[in-house]
Motif scaffolding. Structure first.
Motif, short mmCIF file in Angstrom:
data_model
loop_
_atom_site.label_atom_id
_atom_site.label_comp_id
_atom_site.label_asym_id
_atom_site.label_seq_id
_atom_site.Cartn_x
_atom_site.Cartn_y
_atom_site.Cartn_z
N ARG A 1 53.15 72.71 61.68
CA ARG A 1 51.87 72.01 61.66
C ARG A 1 52.07 70.58 61.16
O ARG A 1 52.68 70.35 60.11
CB ARG A 1 50.86 72.70 60.74
CG ARG A 1 49.51 71.96 60.69
CD ARG A 1 48.60 72.45 59.60
NE ARG A 1 47.33 71.74 59.61
CZ ARG A 1 46.36 71.90 58.72
NH1 ARG A 1 46.51 72.78 57.73
NH2 ARG A 1 45.22 71.21 58.80
N GLU B 1 51.65 76.14 53.10
CA GLU B 1 50.43 76.50 53.83
C GLU B 1 50.09 77.94 53.43
O GLU B 1 50.42 78.90 54.12
CB GLU B 1 50.68 76.40 55.33
CG GLU B 1 49.45 76.53 56.19
CD GLU B 1 48.49 75.36 56.08
OE1 GLU B 1 47.58 75.45 55.22
OE2 GLU B 1 48.63 74.39 56.83
N PHE C 1 47.51 79.16 63.86
CA PHE C 1 48.83 79.70 63.52
C PHE C 1 49.07 80.99 64.31
O PHE C 1 50.15 81.21 64.87
CB PHE C 1 48.94 79.98 62.01
CG PHE C 1 49.30 78.78 61.19
CD1 PHE C 1 50.58 78.25 61.21
CD2 PHE C 1 48.35 78.16 60.38
CE1 PHE C 1 50.91 77.14 60.45
CE2 PHE C 1 48.67 77.06 59.62
CZ PHE C 1 49.96 76.53 59.65
N ALA D 1 49.38 81.49 55.41
CA ALA D 1 49.64 81.37 56.85
C ALA D 1 50.87 82.19 57.26
O ALA D 1 50.91 82.72 58.38
CB ALA D 1 49.83 79.91 57.24
N PHE E 1 49.55 71.96 66.07
CA PHE E 1 50.26 73.21 65.79
C PHE E 1 51.13 73.56 67.00
O PHE E 1 50.68 73.45 68.14
CB PHE E 1 49.26 74.36 65.56
CG PHE E 1 48.32 74.16 64.41
CD1 PHE E 1 48.52 74.80 63.20
CD2 PHE E 1 47.19 73.34 64.54
CE1 PHE E 1 47.64 74.64 62.14
CE2 PHE E 1 46.31 73.17 63.49
CZ PHE E 1 46.52 73.82 62.29
N VAL F 1 55.95 78.44 63.01
CA VAL F 1 54.80 77.66 63.48
C VAL F 1 54.75 76.38 62.67
O VAL F 1 54.60 76.41 61.45
CB VAL F 1 53.48 78.44 63.35
CG1 VAL F 1 52.34 77.61 63.96
CG2 VAL F 1 53.56 79.80 64.02
N VAL G 1 51.45 84.96 60.45
CA VAL G 1 52.50 84.92 61.47
C VAL G 1 53.27 86.25 61.49
O VAL G 1 53.56 86.79 62.55
CB VAL G 1 53.46 83.73 61.21
CG1 VAL G 1 54.62 83.76 62.21
CG2 VAL G 1 52.71 82.41 61.31
#
Length: 241
Positions: free
Chosen positions: A122, A97, A137, A100, A31, A120, A104
């Motif tokens: 991944r 994702e 995250f 997520a 990440f 972010v 953020v």
């Protein structure tokens, strides 16, 4: 699809990452977060596309989770009406994702970051991490958000310093002229006495180190210097009169 050619052909400058977090590695997954300046959702999406397709390119992340917060001008407003002419627009994309992106965005809200997009990335390592991935995250996002805010604070101090430098320079020039008017001059001094060009202070090191404590100390020092020169100027004027 956005690619390098599309950004090269554009008249706008390419997005530039203002900060990159440290990598977090967990059971094969990696990440890392980046933050870009963005004054509109369109600029935010352009930054995400640039990161995904140009910066990462062939080494694309499995997921580019993004969130943005932008203060934009309301439709039909000129901006001359003050703060009420603007509104905060937020948005986020999970890129597969799930949930997520909301994490953020929440970090951006907590850190009071505006006019920016945080992405972010991944790279999936083949092992499902469960809820632990959300902590990663958030950690990456928080790191770049704090750096972004620190950069903004330092730039504000530098802008203040530049203004104070101009004021201090003008006051010192005024004092020097007043003092020189009381000093007898010779023919050689009047013909050779020319103003010496002054170079503005270089604050590059402050921008590089993000030393906010030093920046604030410099602001205080300039303010004190201005007070001192103003006091000397008052005395010189009283003596001159």
């Amino acid at each position: 699809m956005s690619n390098l050619d599309s950004f090269v052909c554009s008249s706008k400058p390419v997005p530039k990452s203002l900060a990159t977090s440290q990598e977090i590695r967990d059971r094969g997954s990696t990440f890392v977060a980046n933050v870009f300046a963005a004054n509109s959702p369109q600029e935010a999406r352009a930054a995400v596309a640039y990161l995904r397709n140009v910066i990462h390119g062939q080494h694309r992340a499995s997921h580019e989770v993004a969130a943005w917060r932008c203060m934009v001008l309301k439709a039909g407003k000129s901006g001359l009406g003050g703060p009420n002419d603007f509104e905060l627009q937020t948005g986020c994309e999970d890129d597969g994702e799930k949930y997520a992106d909301g994490r953020v965005l929440k970090v951006m809200q907590e850190e009071s970051v505006i006019d920016a997009v945080v992405v972010v990335s991944r790279w999936y390592g083949g092992i499902m991490l469960g809820p632990a991935r959300f902590a990663h995250f958030e950690s990456c996002a928080r790191e770049v958000c704090r750096t972004f805010r620190l950069q903004d604070d330092v730039e504000t101090c530098i802008a203040t310093l530049s203004s104070l430098d101009d004021i201090l320079g003008s006051l010192r020039d005024e004092l020097a002229k007043l003092l020189s008017s009381d000093t007898p001059t010779t023919e050689s001094s009047t013909t050779n006495d020319r103003p010496i060009p002054k170079n503005p202070p270089d604050y590059t090191a402050l921008r590089e180190t993000l030393d906010i404590k030093k920046a604030k100390r410099l602001v205080t020092a300039r303010e004190n210097a201005i007070k001192s020169v103003k006091a000397a100027l008052r005395k010189a004027k009283e003596k001159h009169n």
